[in-house]
Write a protein that holds these residues in place. Structure first.
Motif, PDB file in Angstrom:
ATOM      1  N   ASN A 126      67.342  37.105  -8.378  1.00  0.00           N
ATOM      2  CA  ASN A 126      67.116  35.676  -8.160  1.00  0.00           C
ATOM      3  C   ASN A 126      68.211  34.840  -8.811  1.00  0.00           C
ATOM      4  N   GLU A 127      68.420  33.657  -8.265  1.00  0.00           N
ATOM      5  CA  GLU A 127      69.357  32.661  -8.823  1.00  0.00           C
ATOM      6  C   GLU A 127      70.751  33.253  -9.030  1.00  0.00           C
ATOM      7  N   VAL A 128      71.232  33.940  -8.016  1.00  0.00           N
ATOM      8  CA  VAL A 128      72.572  34.533  -8.105  1.00  0.00           C
ATOM      9  C   VAL A 128      73.639  33.457  -8.229  1.00  0.00           C
ATOM     10  N   ASP A 129      73.372  32.269  -7.668  1.00  0.00           N
ATOM     11  CA  ASP A 129      74.356  31.186  -7.748  1.00  0.00           C
ATOM     12  C   ASP A 129      74.539  30.653  -9.158  1.00  0.00           C
ATOM     13  N   LYS A 130      73.645  31.027 -10.091  1.00  0.00           N
ATOM     14  CA  LYS A 130      73.774  30.589 -11.481  1.00  0.00           C
ATOM     15  C   LYS A 130      74.501  31.613 -12.348  1.00  0.00           C
ATOM     16  N   LEU A 131      74.893  32.738 -11.772  1.00  0.00           N
ATOM     17  CA  LEU A 131      75.613  33.754 -12.539  1.00  0.00           C
ATOM     18  C   LEU A 131      77.026  33.282 -12.848  1.00  0.00           C
ATOM     19  N   SER A 132      77.541  33.706 -13.988  1.00  0.00           N
ATOM     20  CA  SER A 132      78.924  33.391 -14.341  1.00  0.00           C
ATOM     21  C   SER A 132      79.873  34.175 -13.442  1.00  0.00           C
ATOM     22  N   ARG A 133      81.142  33.765 -13.433  1.00  0.00           N
ATOM     23  CA  ARG A 133      82.143  34.457 -12.604  1.00  0.00           C
ATOM     24  C   ARG A 133      82.290  35.913 -13.029  1.00  0.00           C
ATOM     25  N   GLU A 134      82.261  36.169 -14.349  1.00  0.00           N
ATOM     26  CA  GLU A 134      82.395  37.542 -14.833  1.00  0.00           C
ATOM     27  C   GLU A 134      81.241  38.408 -14.336  1.00  0.00           C
ATOM     28  N   ALA A 135      80.037  37.844 -14.361  1.00  0.00           N
ATOM     29  CA  ALA A 135      78.866  38.592 -13.902  1.00  0.00           C
ATOM     30  C   ALA A 135      78.950  38.859 -12.400  1.00  0.00           C
ATOM     31  N   GLN A 136      79.442  37.900 -11.637  1.00  0.00           N
ATOM     32  CA  GLN A 136      79.555  38.093 -10.194  1.00  0.00           C
ATOM     33  C   GLN A 136      80.593  39.142  -9.850  1.00  0.00           C
ATOM     34  N   HIS A 137      81.690  39.187 -10.603  1.00  0.00           N
ATOM     35  CA  HIS A 137      82.696  40.229 -10.369  1.00  0.00           C
ATOM     36  C   HIS A 137      82.127  41.612 -10.690  1.00  0.00           C
ATOM     37  N   SER A 138      81.335  41.700 -11.767  1.00  0.00           N
ATOM     38  CA  SER A 138      80.709  42.970 -12.123  1.00  0.00           C
ATOM     39  C   SER A 138      79.681  43.376 -11.072  1.00  0.00           C
ATOM     40  N   LEU A 139      78.972  42.399 -10.529  1.00  0.00           N
ATOM     41  CA  LEU A 139      77.972  42.684  -9.503  1.00  0.00           C
ATOM     42  C   LEU A 139      78.619  43.246  -8.251  1.00  0.00           C
ATOM     43  N   ARG A 140      79.782  42.749  -7.901  1.00  0.00           N
ATOM     44  CA  ARG A 140      80.478  43.265  -6.721  1.00  0.00           C
ATOM     45  C   ARG A 140      80.792  44.751  -6.875  1.00  0.00           C
ATOM     46  N   ARG A 141      81.240  45.144  -8.050  1.00  0.00           N
ATOM     47  CA  ARG A 141      81.550  46.569  -8.271  1.00  0.00           C
ATOM     48  C   ARG A 141      80.282  47.415  -8.236  1.00  0.00           C
ATOM     49  N   THR A 142      79.196  46.890  -8.791  1.00  0.00           N
ATOM     50  CA  THR A 142      77.926  47.626  -8.780  1.00  0.00           C
ATOM     51  C   THR A 142      77.417  47.795  -7.353  1.00  0.00           C
ATOM     52  N   MET A 143      77.535  46.750  -6.534  1.00  0.00           N
ATOM     53  CA  MET A 143      77.097  46.812  -5.142  1.00  0.00           C
ATOM     54  C   MET A 143      77.812  47.923  -4.386  1.00  0.00           C
ATOM     55  N   GLU A 144      79.100  48.086  -4.649  1.00  0.00           N
ATOM     56  CA  GLU A 144      79.883  49.092  -3.927  1.00  0.00           C
ATOM     57  C   GLU A 144      79.597  50.501  -4.427  1.00  0.00           C
ATOM     58  N   LYS A 145      79.460  50.652  -5.734  1.00  0.00           N
ATOM     59  CA  LYS A 145      79.352  51.993  -6.325  1.00  0.00           C
ATOM     60  C   LYS A 145      78.010  52.647  -6.057  1.00  0.00           C
ATOM     61  N   TYR A 146      76.921  51.858  -6.066  1.00  0.00           N
ATOM     62  CA  TYR A 146      75.584  52.455  -5.977  1.00  0.00           C
ATOM     63  C   TYR A 146      74.887  52.127  -4.655  1.00  0.00           C
ATOM     64  N   SER A 147      75.671  51.932  -3.610  1.00  0.00           N
ATOM     65  CA  SER A 147      75.079  51.570  -2.324  1.00  0.00           C
ATOM     66  C   SER A 147      74.273  52.708  -1.710  1.00  0.00           C
ATOM     67  N   ALA A 148      74.514  53.951  -2.129  1.00  0.00           N
ATOM     68  CA  ALA A 148      73.783  55.084  -1.559  1.00  0.00           C
ATOM     69  C   ALA A 148      72.339  55.147  -2.049  1.00  0.00           C
ATOM     70  N   SER A 149      72.095  54.718  -3.273  1.00  0.00           N
ATOM     71  CA  SER A 149      70.758  54.841  -3.856  1.00  0.00           C
ATOM     72  C   SER A 149      70.068  53.509  -4.057  1.00  0.00           C
ATOM     73  N   CYS A 150      70.718  52.418  -3.687  1.00  0.00           N
ATOM     74  CA  CYS A 150      70.173  51.100  -4.008  1.00  0.00           C
ATOM     75  C   CYS A 150      70.485  50.107  -2.892  1.00  0.00           C
ATOM     76  N   ARG A 151      69.553  49.237  -2.614  1.00  0.00           N
ATOM     77  CA  ARG A 151      69.763  48.108  -1.703  1.00  0.00           C
ATOM     78  C   ARG A 151      69.524  46.830  -2.501  1.00  0.00           C
ATOM     79  N   LEU A 152      70.379  45.858  -2.292  1.00  0.00           N
ATOM     80  CA  LEU A 152      70.292  44.606  -3.046  1.00  0.00           C
ATOM     81  C   LEU A 152      69.876  43.460  -2.135  1.00  0.00           C
ATOM     82  N   ILE A 153      68.982  42.629  -2.625  1.00  0.00           N
ATOM     83  CA  ILE A 153      68.646  41.365  -1.969  1.00  0.00           C
ATOM     84  C   ILE A 153      68.963  40.253  -2.961  1.00  0.00           C
TER      85      ILE A 153
END
Length: 342
Positions: A126-153
């Motif tokens: 929730n409230e992804v638009d309130k995340l800092s830039r550093e957190a959003q960059h980290s989230l992008r890497r997490t989305m790519e690395k764990y896409s096989a076992s995880c789905r993000l909304i």
């Protein structure tokens, strides 16, 4: 009226949506009270069945190794056997640690599927638009690395504050604010289910005061039910408590412009923030000020409101920028009074 009853009635659940291998991330965006979380729950219910609604609330504390020190982060999560819902922005400027460690840990754990197929876990952020830039960059890497076992909304109010790198990896779904006639139908449906008699035009008056927020309309409807029932055709629709408080702050700002008054207003702004009123909403007290200002001042006050809203979005401590706007307004208004009346 429970969320589950809306889910059962929602026409959007008839869509054949699934978080399969071609859709790893879904982004739901729209104004507050438009039904984003209800749609997300409808999607989870369609995928996982009734188990998606059997959730538990957990307050967990994680110990994060941040180089030379260890950080204790406490986070509240809402989880079922197949999904976890959390708000990383609750950690403030430490939100990047939530994304780097906690979400990574959750994404690694694939749920057990008794049918012999590889399952996946759904993370609702929730409230992804309130995340800092550093957190959003980290989230992008997490989305790519764990896409096989995880789905993000990802859920947010405004996509403009989300980086292009994240938006480009999402199936973006825009949820528009409901129209007033749609809100009226929902209120009439609730009244029918609860056995309430609604006078002609009463639901329309509640919808008109809701500012196209279904959540606010339902809360106002419940407040009216508590204050007076049976309803009357001329029954007053009470404003939110925080709106009355903001009006009081506006009156204080215009009544006196002094350091003492600024200190008092600062205390009231803190009170609003402590009670979880978003700072962007508090800054909308500008609309109350404009009703009481001369035409000469409206343009200048709008300029400074936009200036401090921009600074507030770029910074971390909202109280600093809210107080700065109040001080600036007092300075501008007092100069105008001195020039006009001597």
């Amino acid at each position: 009226m429970t969320r589950s009853s809306f889910i059962k009635k929602s026409p959007k659940t008839s869509r054949n949506w699934s978080l399969n291998k071609t859709v790893h991330i879904c982004s739901s965006m729209g104004p507050s009270g438009s039904g984003k979380k209800t749609l997300i729950m409808a999607l989870l219910r369609q995928i996982f069945g009734i188990s998606a609604e059997k959730v538990k609330v957990e307050n967990r504390t994680w110990k994060i190794d941040a180089g030379s020190r260890t950080i204790d982060l406490e986070l509240t999560t809402l989880s079922s056997t197949n999904h976890v819902e959390l708000s990383p922005s609750d950690a403030g400027f430490q939100d990047r640690y939530i994304v780097q460690e906690i979400i990574k840990e959750m994404a690694k754990n694939r749920p057990i599927d008794t049918k012999g197929r590889k399952g996946y876990k759904v993370l609702v952020l929730n409230e992804v638009d309130k995340l800092s830039r550093e957190a959003q960059h980290s989230l992008r890497r997490t989305m790519e690395k764990y896409s096989a076992s995880c789905r993000l909304i990802l859920c947010c109010n405004s996509s403009s504050k989300v980086t292009e790198a994240i938006r480009s990896r999402c199936l973006n779904v825009r949820i528009n604010a409901p129209k007033e006639d749609q809100i009226v139908k929902v209120l009439e449906f609730i009244g029918k289910k609860e056995g309430l008699q609604l006078p002609p035009g009463f639901a329309a008056r509640v919808a008109d005061k809701s500012n196209r927020s279904l959540r606010r309309a339902i809360l106002s409807f419940e407040t009216c039910r508590v204050q007076q029932y049976p309803f009357s055709s001329n029954q007053a629709i009470p404003p939110m408590d925080w709106e009355e408080y903001v009006s009081e702050i506006c009156s204080d700002m215009m009544r006196e412009q002094s350091p003492k008054r600024l200190f008092q207003v600062r205390g009231k702004l803190y009170e609003l923030l402590i009670n979880c009123i978003p700072p962007e909403i508090i800054l909308k007290l500008l609309s109350e000020l404009l009703k009481k200002l001369d035409e000469e001042l409206k343009h200048e006050v709008c300029h400074w409101a936009a200036y401090y809203e921009h600074r507030m979005r770029m910074g971390q401590k909202a109280i600093f920028h809210l107080e700065a706007f109040v001080a600036k307004f007092m300075s501008v208004y007092k100069a105008f009074l001195i020039e006009t009346f001597g």
